[in-house]
Design a protein around this motif. Structure first.
Motif, PDB file in Angstrom:
ATOM      1  N   THR A   1       2.008   6.176  -7.064  1.00 38.29           N
ATOM      2  CA  THR A   1       0.845   6.804  -7.689  1.00 38.29           C
ATOM      3  C   THR A   1       0.974   8.316  -7.656  1.00 38.29           C
ATOM      4  OG1 THR A   1      -0.505   4.987  -6.885  1.00 38.29           O
ATOM      5  CG2 THR A   1      -1.667   6.918  -7.676  1.00 38.29           C
ATOM      6  N   GLU A   2       1.445   8.822  -6.512  1.00 41.18           N
ATOM      7  CA  GLU A   2       1.573  10.261  -6.383  1.00 41.18           C
ATOM      8  C   GLU A   2       2.703  10.796  -7.270  1.00 41.18           C
ATOM      9  OE1 GLU A   2       1.996  11.715  -2.313  1.00 41.18           O
ATOM     10  OE2 GLU A   2       2.938  13.476  -3.253  1.00 41.18           O
ATOM     11  N   LEU A   3       3.873  10.152  -7.175  1.00 40.28           N
ATOM     12  CA  LEU A   3       5.036  10.685  -7.883  1.00 40.28           C
ATOM     13  C   LEU A   3       4.912  10.546  -9.399  1.00 40.28           C
ATOM     14  CD1 LEU A   3       7.890   9.484  -5.535  1.00 40.28           C
ATOM     15  CD2 LEU A   3       6.946  11.780  -5.783  1.00 40.28           C
TER      16      LEU A   3
ATOM     17  N   ARG B   1      12.293  10.835 -16.578  1.00 39.01           N
ATOM     18  CA  ARG B   1      13.653  11.145 -16.113  1.00 39.01           C
ATOM     19  C   ARG B   1      13.645  11.682 -14.691  1.00 39.01           C
ATOM     20  NH1 ARG B   1      15.226  14.423 -21.324  1.00 39.01           N
ATOM     21  NH2 ARG B   1      15.454  12.665 -22.748  1.00 39.01           N
ATOM     22  N   GLU B   2      12.759  12.646 -14.461  1.00 35.42           N
ATOM     23  CA  GLU B   2      12.727  13.263 -13.141  1.00 35.42           C
ATOM     24  C   GLU B   2      12.412  12.228 -12.071  1.00 35.42           C
ATOM     25  OE1 GLU B   2       9.856  16.389 -12.706  1.00 35.42           O
ATOM     26  OE2 GLU B   2      10.318  16.500 -10.558  1.00 35.42           O
ATOM     27  N   PHE B   3      11.473  11.354 -12.405  1.00 32.31           N
ATOM     28  CA  PHE B   3      11.102  10.342 -11.422  1.00 32.31           C
ATOM     29  C   PHE B   3      12.282   9.429 -11.102  1.00 32.31           C
ATOM     30  CE2 PHE B   3       9.934   5.997 -10.517  1.00 32.31           C
ATOM     31  CZ  PHE B   3       9.203   6.167  -9.358  1.00 32.31           C
ATOM     32  N   ILE B   4      12.971   8.954 -12.146  1.00 29.50           N
ATOM     33  CA  ILE B   4      14.085   8.027 -11.923  1.00 29.50           C
ATOM     34  C   ILE B   4      15.167   8.681 -11.063  1.00 29.50           C
ATOM     35  CG2 ILE B   4      15.914   6.686 -13.033  1.00 29.50           C
ATOM     36  CD1 ILE B   4      14.061   6.421 -15.452  1.00 29.50           C
ATOM     37  N   LEU B   5      15.457   9.932 -11.382  1.00 35.14           N
ATOM     38  CA  LEU B   5      16.479  10.658 -10.640  1.00 35.14           C
ATOM     39  C   LEU B   5      16.115  10.751  -9.159  1.00 35.14           C
ATOM     40  CD1 LEU B   5      19.063  11.955 -11.632  1.00 35.14           C
ATOM     41  CD2 LEU B   5      17.881  14.136 -11.763  1.00 35.14           C
TER      42      LEU B   5
ATOM     43  N   MET C   1       4.063   3.693 -19.939  1.00 36.94           N
ATOM     44  CA  MET C   1       5.426   3.589 -19.428  1.00 36.94           C
ATOM     45  C   MET C   1       5.494   3.986 -17.957  1.00 36.94           C
ATOM     46  SD  MET C   1       8.314   2.516 -20.015  1.00 36.94           S
ATOM     47  CE  MET C   1       8.099   2.166 -21.755  1.00 36.94           C
ATOM     48  N   ARG C   2       4.727   5.003 -17.568  1.00 38.49           N
ATOM     49  CA  ARG C   2       4.712   5.373 -16.156  1.00 38.49           C
ATOM     50  C   ARG C   2       4.167   4.211 -15.322  1.00 38.49           C
ATOM     51  NH1 ARG C   2       1.652  10.327 -17.835  1.00 38.49           N
ATOM     52  NH2 ARG C   2       0.591  10.301 -15.830  1.00 38.49           N
TER      53      ARG C   2
ATOM     54  N   GLU D   1       0.828  -1.208   0.000  1.00 39.11           N
ATOM     55  CA  GLU D   1       0.000   0.000   0.000  1.00 39.11           C
ATOM     56  C   GLU D   1       0.862   1.258   0.000  1.00 39.11           C
ATOM     57  OE1 GLU D   1      -3.151   0.298  -0.408  1.00 39.11           O
ATOM     58  OE2 GLU D   1      -3.669  -1.835  -0.350  1.00 39.11           O
ATOM     59  N   GLN D   2       1.897   1.205   0.828  1.00 41.14           N
ATOM     60  CA  GLN D   2       2.769   2.377   0.947  1.00 41.14           C
ATOM     61  C   GLN D   2       3.469   2.678  -0.382  1.00 41.14           C
ATOM     62  OE1 GLN D   2       5.711   1.959   4.026  1.00 41.14           O
ATOM     63  NE2 GLN D   2       6.647   3.906   3.471  1.00 41.14           N
ATOM     64  N   ASN D   3       4.042   1.630  -0.988  1.00 43.28           N
ATOM     65  CA  ASN D   3       4.732   1.814  -2.269  1.00 43.28           C
ATOM     66  C   ASN D   3       3.779   2.277  -3.355  1.00 43.28           C
ATOM     67  OD1 ASN D   3       7.199   1.155  -1.295  1.00 43.28           O
ATOM     68  ND2 ASN D   3       7.207  -0.952  -2.039  1.00 43.28           N
ATOM     69  N   LYS D   4       2.608   1.653  -3.362  1.00 47.01           N
ATOM     70  CA  LYS D   4       1.643   1.995  -4.402  1.00 47.01           C
ATOM     71  C   LYS D   4       1.229   3.451  -4.290  1.00 47.01           C
ATOM     72  CE  LYS D   4      -2.656   1.288  -4.236  1.00 47.01           C
ATOM     73  NZ  LYS D   4      -3.916   0.630  -3.841  1.00 47.01           N
ATOM     74  N   ASP D   5       0.950   3.903  -3.049  1.00 43.30           N
ATOM     75  CA  ASP D   5       0.534   5.294  -2.857  1.00 43.30           C
ATOM     76  C   ASP D   5       1.648   6.257  -3.267  1.00 43.30           C
ATOM     77  OD1 ASP D   5      -1.839   4.371  -1.994  1.00 43.30           O
ATOM     78  OD2 ASP D   5      -1.451   4.630   0.148  1.00 43.30           O
TER      79      ASP D   5
END
Lengths: 261, 262
Positions: B139-141, B194-198, B161-162, B132-136
């Motif tokens: 989902t947000e990011l 890119r931003e997310f991966i970074l 892709m996201r 749940e924690q990871n999913k939330d």
């Protein structure tokens, strides 16, 4: 083990939701599957209208044999038909995804494709099986009921093994071999009759190489009071057959080449 | 830590000329050619590092990723990832990694994305609270929101892709393999990915290994670059090593490809 069953149930659920996305196609295919296997029954039926026995077997005896073999095949098919689409799993990279998941590969392959339209075939098998049992005129005892159940399990194991070989070969050829259908769909068709009617050589092969006779002919003789009691135990051969099949699968897995980028 | 030493992999590729006659001939006699996908490849990658793995098509990038992720067994050489051999301890190894193949989807085509995630939860045996924690968080990011309730087949490439990236991070892997994650994406989606991966790398110290043909990905994300060509490691260094005084990354790389004749 329990955990694996739970996962399989989850696959089952997700597959069912997928199938329900295309309802009309689902229903029509089910009906088609039912009718196709009904044809086979008609073939037998009309043949016995003309000839009253085949190689010493009566209509009711053949019906019993056919019902049991079809049931064995259908059980195996509903569990293991995922192997049937295995060539395409390799070709479109689905198997790569399976390899990066921390679960047994076979369990995932089976969960990847569950054909609900086979319900038509299974229904047909249940009808034929019940008809065969009722028509057979066998004096049922506990031992005989046990024998039938054992035949169903051993036979299902044997057919699962053959599906597994089919998939294992794909590791080397990267595509399905139609010739393998002789052993699967072919066996279902020829399995209408006890295998000894095809001659001594076929019986020999079906006893020691691909042990169809162990799950069909010999225990059937026992049911018909024509064979020794220990014929009852022979369907165990179906389970033993799984061992070399699994070995071949492991060998293929280490040869897995993957495809494309 | 990822240690790869002296890994080689050879494929047998069948060859024939065009036309019906040679197609018939090939039934009886096939000519094979040995293709060396990887020749004596060695490198070490530390925990939390972000590495760009680049090279022309057919250089052996995907083969390397597939060996590292336990899909392929190499002919020679050894490989240890956090003490495990990827192809021998496959199941224990893959629990700790996430893989995204840009060209292929891991989501179930006909069901809402969230259903695929629930299945992954069972496959990886992720505890409910962690899931749940990871999913939330994901989902947000990644701004998934409504997408989770959409069947994968109806997503655009960027949206998909996201979702793919989120799917490969649900089990909090220590290492993330991204095989061309930005292929075919529009500018906005590329930037978002890119931003997310970074950020993910910074926050969770996830080791990231990225293959791509997009030099902007490399500039935005990685400091270390490994260049592979014809199955061999040609360069293991920083962006400046590649640039070599050149202003434009693409031109610099093209110059390198020419220099190494790959």
């Amino acid at each position: 083990m329990w955990n694996s069953l739970q996962l399989y149930a989850h696959y089952f659920k997700i597959q069912f939701h997928s199938a329900m996305e295309y309802k009309t196609s689902f229903i029509l295919t089910c009906i088609g599957q039912f009718l196709v296997s009904f044809n086979v029954f008609l073939g037998v039926f009309f043949m016995f209208k003309r000839f009253h026995n085949v190689s010493g077997y009566t209509y009711s005896e053949v019906m019993l044999c056919f019902g049991i073999t079809l049931m064995e095949f259908s059980i195996a098919e509903s569990v293991a038909r995922g192997f049937d689409t295995f060539p395409s799993m390799i070709a479109n990279g689905v198997f790569d995804h399976i390899m990066v998941r921390p679960r047994n590969e076979i369990l995932q392959v089976l969960g990847q494709k569950i054909e609900f339209t086979r319900i038509g075939r299974i229904l047909q098998a249940v009808v034929m099986f019940s008809y065969g049992i009722m028509k057979s005129g066998v004096q049922w005892s506990l031992a005989k009921v046990g024998t039938v159940l054992f035949m169903l399990l051993g036979g299902a194991a044997l057919f699962c093994g053959i599906f597994l070989i089919y998939a294992a070969i794909c590791f080397f050829t990267l595509e399905g071999l139609e010739i393998m259908n002789i052993l699967t769909d072919g066996a279902r068709e020829y399995g209408k009759y006890p295998v000894n009617i095809y001659g001594k050589k076929v019986l020999f092969i079906c006893t020691f190489f691909v042990p169809y006779a162990l799950i069909q002919y010999y225990p059937l003789l026992y049911l018909l009071d024509k064979g020794a009691w220990w014929y009852t135990l022979l369907p165990a051969g179906g389970f033993l057959f799984l061992l070399p099949c699994y070995g071949l699968w492991r060998l293929g897995l280490s040869h897995y080449k993957s495809v494309g980028s | 830590m990822i240690e790869m030493s002296h890994v080689s992999k050879t494929y047998k590729v069948s060859k024939r000329d065009a036309g019906a006659v040679s197609a018939l001939k090939s039934i009886f006699h096939r000519e094979y050619e040995q293709v060396h996908a990887l020749k004596d490849v060695s490198f070490t990658i530390q925990d939390g590092e972000m590495v760009g793995y680049i090279g022309p098509n057919g250089a052996g990038k995907s083969s390397t990723i597939k060996i590292l992720s336990g899909i392929l067994t190499p002919d020679e050489g050894t490989c240890l990832i956090n003490g495990l051999n990827p192809w021998k301890d496959r199941i224990r190894h893959v629990k700790e990694i996430g893989v995204v193949f840009g060209q292929r989807s891991q989501l179930w085509w006909d069901v809402p994305v969230i259903d695929s995630y629930e299945l992954l939860k069972d496959i990886y045996r992720i505890p409910k609270s962690v899931y749940e924690q990871n999913k939330d968080e994901l989902t947000e990011l990644l701004n998934l929101g409504e997408l989770l309730r959409t069947p994968a087949r109806q997503l655009s490439l960027g949206q998909r892709m996201r979702c793919e990236i989120a799917a490969s991070l649900l089990h909090s892997p220590k290492i993330l393999f991204l095989d061309e994650p930005t292929i075919g994406l529009d500018a906005v989606s590329k930037l978002a990915v890119r931003e997310f991966i970074l950020n993910h790398n910074k926050k969770h110290k996830t080791t990231v290994i990225l293959t791509t043909h997009d030099m902007q990905d490399i500039e935005a994300l990685t400091e270390r670059i490994i260049l592979i060509g014809k199955g061999q490691i040609l360069l293991d260094g920083t962006i400046d090593d590649i640039k070599n005084g050149n202003e434009n990354m693409d031109e610099a790389l093209a110059a390198l490809y020419q220099k190494y004749e790959i």
